[in-house]
Design an enzyme around this catalytic site. Sequence first.
Site, short mmCIF file in Angstrom:
data_model
loop_
_atom_site.label_atom_id
_atom_site.label_comp_id
_atom_site.label_asym_id
_atom_site.label_seq_id
_atom_site.Cartn_x
_atom_site.Cartn_y
_atom_site.Cartn_z
N CYS A 31 -7.09 -8.85 8.66
CA CYS A 31 -8.16 -8.29 9.50
C CYS A 31 -7.54 -7.84 10.83
O CYS A 31 -6.89 -8.64 11.50
CB CYS A 31 -9.25 -9.32 9.74
N ASP A 38 -7.33 -11.28 4.61
CA ASP A 38 -8.44 -10.82 3.78
C ASP A 38 -7.98 -10.82 2.33
O ASP A 38 -6.85 -10.43 2.03
CB ASP A 38 -8.87 -9.40 4.17
N VAL A 53 0.87 6.67 -12.77
CA VAL A 53 1.53 5.81 -11.81
C VAL A 53 2.33 4.74 -12.55
O VAL A 53 1.91 4.21 -13.58
CB VAL A 53 0.53 5.17 -10.82
N GLU A 54 3.51 4.44 -12.02
CA GLU A 54 4.37 3.39 -12.56
C GLU A 54 3.94 2.08 -11.91
O GLU A 54 3.87 1.98 -10.68
CB GLU A 54 5.83 3.73 -12.26
N LEU A 55 3.63 1.07 -12.73
CA LEU A 55 2.97 -0.14 -12.23
C LEU A 55 3.82 -1.02 -11.32
O LEU A 55 3.31 -1.61 -10.38
CB LEU A 55 2.42 -0.96 -13.40
N TYR A 72 -11.10 -2.69 5.65
CA TYR A 72 -11.37 -2.48 4.22
C TYR A 72 -11.54 -1.01 3.89
O TYR A 72 -11.00 -0.51 2.90
CB TYR A 72 -12.66 -3.19 3.78
N GLU A 73 -12.33 -0.32 4.70
CA GLU A 73 -12.63 1.08 4.44
C GLU A 73 -11.37 1.94 4.50
O GLU A 73 -11.20 2.86 3.69
CB GLU A 73 -13.65 1.60 5.47
#
Length: 116
Positions: A31, A38, A53-55, A72-73
């Site tokens: 935060c 968080d 995407v490669e994990l 968060y946003e």
Amino acid sequence: MKLEILESFENKYPNRDYTIEIVNPEFTSVCPITGLPDFGTITIRYVPNQRCVELKSLKYYFFEFRNAGIFYENITNKVLDDMVALLEPRSISVITEWKARGGITETVSVHYTSQS
């Protein structure tokens, strides 16, 4: 949160619409107001175009957020922007679901659809 960390590979079925869903139930950040950690779940759901995407690289990309003070946003929108830049998917959604803080939970979702 460096875009350069992310890697992709060729989609062998670019003419087929199919959905890839990636869930990280152990996503962490900090935060920016309190400095407290968080905890949340991040879900990426996309219909690939030419790239996937490669994990392992995605895991290391997520690690970049662990010590970052970010709302968060902003996390949700940053992940979407970086995935769109990397993959140029047909469509993609990013949903973040955050654990309760002071008895309040939050879910943030954002969606992108290609114009082509």
